[in-house]
Write a protein that holds these residues in place. Structure first.
Motif, PDB file in Angstrom:
ATOM      1  N   SER A 193       0.824  -1.207   0.000  1.00 38.95           N
ATOM      2  CA  SER A 193       0.000   0.000   0.000  1.00 38.95           C
ATOM      3  C   SER A 193       0.861   1.261   0.000  1.00 38.95           C
ATOM      4  O   SER A 193       0.594   2.226  -0.721  1.00 38.95           O
ATOM      5  N   VAL A 194       1.925   1.235   0.827  1.00 44.28           N
ATOM      6  CA  VAL A 194       2.822   2.397   0.892  1.00 44.28           C
ATOM      7  C   VAL A 194       3.534   2.611  -0.449  1.00 44.28           C
ATOM      8  O   VAL A 194       3.666   3.733  -0.942  1.00 44.28           O
ATOM      9  N   VAL A 195       4.011   1.483  -1.036  1.00 41.02           N
ATOM     10  CA  VAL A 195       4.701   1.587  -2.325  1.00 41.02           C
ATOM     11  C   VAL A 195       3.759   2.162  -3.391  1.00 41.02           C
ATOM     12  O   VAL A 195       4.139   3.031  -4.178  1.00 41.02           O
ATOM     13  N   ALA A 196       2.519   1.670  -3.426  1.00 42.64           N
ATOM     14  CA  ALA A 196       1.548   2.177  -4.404  1.00 42.64           C
ATOM     15  C   ALA A 196       1.273   3.659  -4.169  1.00 42.64           C
ATOM     16  O   ALA A 196       1.153   4.441  -5.120  1.00 42.64           O
ATOM     17  N   TRP A 197       1.166   4.048  -2.887  1.00 43.22           N
ATOM     18  CA  TRP A 197       0.921   5.452  -2.578  1.00 43.22           C
ATOM     19  C   TRP A 197       2.069   6.337  -3.052  1.00 43.22           C
ATOM     20  O   TRP A 197       1.850   7.381  -3.667  1.00 43.22           O
ATOM     21  N   ARG A 198       3.305   5.874  -2.779  1.00 44.64           N
ATOM     22  CA  ARG A 198       4.460   6.657  -3.222  1.00 44.64           C
ATOM     23  C   ARG A 198       4.553   6.704  -4.742  1.00 44.64           C
ATOM     24  O   ARG A 198       4.939   7.719  -5.325  1.00 44.64           O
ATOM     25  N   PHE A 199       4.200   5.602  -5.397  1.00 45.71           N
ATOM     26  CA  PHE A 199       4.229   5.573  -6.861  1.00 45.71           C
ATOM     27  C   PHE A 199       3.208   6.557  -7.433  1.00 45.71           C
ATOM     28  O   PHE A 199       3.506   7.312  -8.362  1.00 45.71           O
ATOM     29  N   ASN A 200       2.013   6.560  -6.856  1.00 46.08           N
ATOM     30  CA  ASN A 200       0.986   7.494  -7.318  1.00 46.08           C
ATOM     31  C   ASN A 200       1.397   8.937  -7.065  1.00 46.08           C
ATOM     32  O   ASN A 200       1.114   9.835  -7.861  1.00 46.08           O
ATOM     33  N   GLU A 201       2.066   9.157  -5.931  1.00 46.59           N
ATOM     34  CA  GLU A 201       2.563  10.500  -5.637  1.00 46.59           C
ATOM     35  C   GLU A 201       3.598  10.925  -6.675  1.00 46.59           C
ATOM     36  O   GLU A 201       3.610  12.060  -7.149  1.00 46.59           O
ATOM     37  N   GLU A 202       4.477   9.971  -7.038  1.00 46.92           N
ATOM     38  CA  GLU A 202       5.496  10.254  -8.054  1.00 46.92           C
ATOM     39  C   GLU A 202       4.835  10.604  -9.384  1.00 46.92           C
ATOM     40  O   GLU A 202       5.237  11.540 -10.073  1.00 46.92           O
ATOM     41  N   GLN A 203       3.788   9.836  -9.736  1.00 43.82           N
ATOM     42  CA  GLN A 203       3.085  10.093 -10.990  1.00 43.82           C
ATOM     43  C   GLN A 203       2.389  11.444 -10.961  1.00 43.82           C
ATOM     44  O   GLN A 203       2.285  12.116 -11.988  1.00 43.82           O
ATOM     45  N   SER A 204       1.888  11.849  -9.808  1.00 46.66           N
ATOM     46  CA  SER A 204       1.123  13.088  -9.700  1.00 46.66           C
ATOM     47  C   SER A 204       2.003  14.325  -9.699  1.00 46.66           C
ATOM     48  O   SER A 204       1.578  15.386 -10.141  1.00 46.66           O
ATOM     49  N   PHE A 205       3.225  14.190  -9.187  1.00 47.32           N
ATOM     50  CA  PHE A 205       4.051  15.375  -8.993  1.00 47.32           C
ATOM     51  C   PHE A 205       5.336  15.393  -9.823  1.00 47.32           C
ATOM     52  O   PHE A 205       6.045  16.388  -9.802  1.00 47.32           O
ATOM     53  N   LYS A 206       5.644  14.325 -10.534  1.00 50.61           N
ATOM     54  CA  LYS A 206       6.873  14.282 -11.324  1.00 50.61           C
ATOM     55  C   LYS A 206       6.559  14.061 -12.797  1.00 50.61           C
ATOM     56  O   LYS A 206       5.615  13.353 -13.153  1.00 50.61           O
ATOM     57  N   ASP A 207       7.363  14.671 -13.658  1.00 54.67           N
ATOM     58  CA  ASP A 207       7.245  14.461 -15.098  1.00 54.67           C
ATOM     59  C   ASP A 207       7.764  13.066 -15.438  1.00 54.67           C
ATOM     60  O   ASP A 207       8.885  12.706 -15.050  1.00 54.67           O
ATOM     61  N   SER A 208       6.975  12.300 -16.154  1.00 55.57           N
ATOM     62  CA  SER A 208       7.328  10.897 -16.397  1.00 55.57           C
ATOM     63  C   SER A 208       8.546  10.748 -17.302  1.00 55.57           C
ATOM     64  O   SER A 208       9.261   9.747 -17.220  1.00 55.57           O
ATOM     65  N   LEU A 209       8.809  11.730 -18.177  1.00 54.11           N
ATOM     66  CA  LEU A 209       9.938  11.620 -19.106  1.00 54.11           C
ATOM     67  C   LEU A 209      11.250  12.035 -18.456  1.00 54.11           C
ATOM     68  O   LEU A 209      12.247  11.303 -18.495  1.00 54.11           O
ATOM     69  N   THR A 210      11.281  13.222 -17.852  1.00 53.03           N
ATOM     70  CA  THR A 210      12.534  13.769 -17.314  1.00 53.03           C
ATOM     71  C   THR A 210      12.703  13.530 -15.824  1.00 53.03           C
ATOM     72  O   THR A 210      13.785  13.761 -15.286  1.00 53.03           O
ATOM     73  N   HIS A 211      11.615  13.095 -15.152  1.00 56.58           N
ATOM     74  CA  HIS A 211      11.615  12.884 -13.704  1.00 56.58           C
ATOM     75  C   HIS A 211      11.837  14.180 -12.928  1.00 56.58           C
ATOM     76  O   HIS A 211      12.199  14.157 -11.747  1.00 56.58           O
TER      77      HIS A 211
END
Length: 495
Positions: free
Chosen positions: A46-64
């Motif tokens: 659950s924590v990993v999924a939450w952090r992954f979703n946070e990464e997707q929401s706040f980081k650009d997927s191409l350049t990070h």
């Protein structure tokens, strides 16, 4: 931990309340640990999924890099801190100058590679505590907090420009892209939207001033932005309202002085601002994607007008019509069909049509460019490179692509009669064209001395105010009528 203790204690006192099989009932402590392990694994997932979703929401997927949402949040925090502890914060908007050319000619994978490399270069230049973000497309931004002064932010902008001016190597090609940067500084009372808008306005100012530079935001820049928005709004209905028109600049053969053709130049009869030249609206047309529709209309109307003149003045010498073709038009999949239809409707010989392209299109002799130009050349039309010498000048594309004509930019013609660097460049271009058996056209000829020097150098054709300004269709008709009456199709080109 709670699950382990609960299942161990209750499983010992009342096994059936917790377990439903003999193995667990016989070993309550062991199965309490197993149940606890399952809960722990589920929690970690659950924590990993939450952090992954946070990464997707706040980081650009191409350049990070942080995306627009996270960047706005950090700008908001910076403005809040500045209210408690006054300090200068700056937002720098970075927009690549030639990203569209790379994307169109080399493809989207090359464009993605370029954006990733740009992100790496920006990260290297800024300070450790600064935020670099990708806002979308080829737009990046930097938040620099606690600046010692505005000059420090400008110096950072210059360093960013220098980093992006270094050529990029993409698909085996060395390309110079460059960027334009706008800077806005925080002032008390500013909101996040205010600061980002001001940086965006300054960036557009840097682009309009010639690109490849840094511009600070000034309050009077808002007027220019409002004019741009007004232009966009008017553009949406300008074509349907019939507000676009063409002017035609005569082109003369220097050796004989004979009229050889015209260049069609787009104008906009704006409802409130009067007659506008291309520089006042074409950048907006390009950005809104309307260039394909307007460009097709320009091509068709220019060909039709040439047919009208040919029918009205049958005794006139053969005339050509030059029409500018934007990169967006060239990369349109139906461009060959569009040109074919324009020629067929106007019933003109393809050899009488000259399509002018800027050197930016030649950023790479990739398969799309080669295919389009060869297909157009196969129709029988002529291909000209406009403003030659101001962009991606390369002998390779002149040798490999079906180019017929080089047009020397006015900046090199201005001083051709003088012994300075620009005159040397013009002489070199003319010599190059002669060596490669290409026709050469001098643009922006305004003085008799320029005409005389161009003739001595063997330049084939010229256009400019010395011969005639761009004329409305009625003006061209009057000029051709006078030429018919006097049986003279010549311009005075000097001794």
């Amino acid at each position: 931990g709670f699950v382990v203790i609960h299942h161990a204690v209750l499983g010992t006192l009342d096994p059936s309340a917790v377990y439903n099989h003999p193995e667990a009932t016989a070993h309550p402590f062991e199965w309490a640990l197993i149940h606890g392990g399952f809960v722990l694994a589920a929690s970690i997932a659950s924590v990993v999924a939450w952090r992954f979703n946070e990464e997707q929401s706040f980081k650009d997927s191409l350049t990070h890099l942080p995306n627009r949402r996270l960047f706005r949040d950090r700008v908001g925090h910076a403005l809040a801190r500045a209210q408690r502890r006054p300090a200068t914060s700056a937002v720098l908007f970075v927009d690549l100058d030639k990203f569209k050319d790379v994307n169109d000619s080399l493809g989207h994978p090359a464009g993605d590679e370029l954006l990733t490399t740009v992100a790496e270069r920006l990260r290297v230049v800024v300070r450790p505590g600064d935020t670099v973000a990708r806002l979308g497309g080829d737009e990046f931004a930097v938040l620099a907090e606690d600046m010692a002064g505005e000059d420090d932010a400008v110096a950072m902008g210059e360093r960013l420009l220098a980093a992006l001016a270094v050529p990029f190597v993409l698909r085996g090609k060395e390309l110079t892209v460059g960027a334009s940067i706008g800077i806005a500084f925080s002032v008390p009372g500013d909101t996040v939207d205010d600061l980002l808008r001001n940086a965006d306005v300054a960036m557009y100012k840097a682009k309009s001033d010639g690109k490849g530079r840094v511009a600070r935001f000034e309050p009077d820049m808002h007027a220019a932005v409002m004019r741009r928005i007004e232009t966009e709004n008017y553009l949406r209905g300008a074509a349907d309202a019939g507000e676009f028109t063409l002017h035609y600049q005569p082109i003369f053969a220097l050796r004989t002085g004979r009229l050889s053709g015209f260049e069609a130049l787009l104008r906009w009869q704006h409802p409130t601002r009067g007659l506008l030249g291309p520089s006042d609206f074409l950048p907006v047309v390009e950005e809104t994607g309307a260039i394909t529709t307007i460009g097709s209309w320009t091509l068709g109307e220019a060909c039709q007008q040439l047919r009208r003149w040919m029918d009205r003045f049958p005794q006139a010498p053969p005339l050509s019509m030059s029409v500018n073709l934007s990169p967006s038009q060239l990369f349109h999949p139906d461009i060959v069909d569009i040109v074919t239809e324009a020629l067929a409707r106007a019933r003109i010989d393809p050899a009488n049509l000259i399509l002018e392209l800027t050197e930016g299109v030649m950023v790479n002799e990739g398969p799309v460019v080669v295919d389009r130009l060869q297909s157009l050349a196969a129709l029988g039309v002529q291909i000209a490179i406009d403003d030659f010498g101001t962009g991606y000048s390369s002998l390779s594309y002149l040798r490999r692509l079906p180019i017929d004509i080089l047009k020397v930019d006015k900046t090199f013609i201005d001083d051709i009669a003088d012994q300075d660097r620009d005159s040397t460049v013009a002489r070199a271009i003319i010599g190059l064209a002669q060596t490669m058996e290409l026709a050469i056209v001098a643009e922006g000829v305004e003085h008799h001395e320029q005409v005389a020097e161009l003739r001595l150098l063997g330049c084939d054709f010229a256009q400019g105010y010395w011969f005639a300004k761009p004329l409305h269709v009625d003006g061209v008709g009057a000029m051709l009528s006078i030429a018919t009456l006097n049986d003279r199709w010549l311009a005075h080109v000097g001794p």
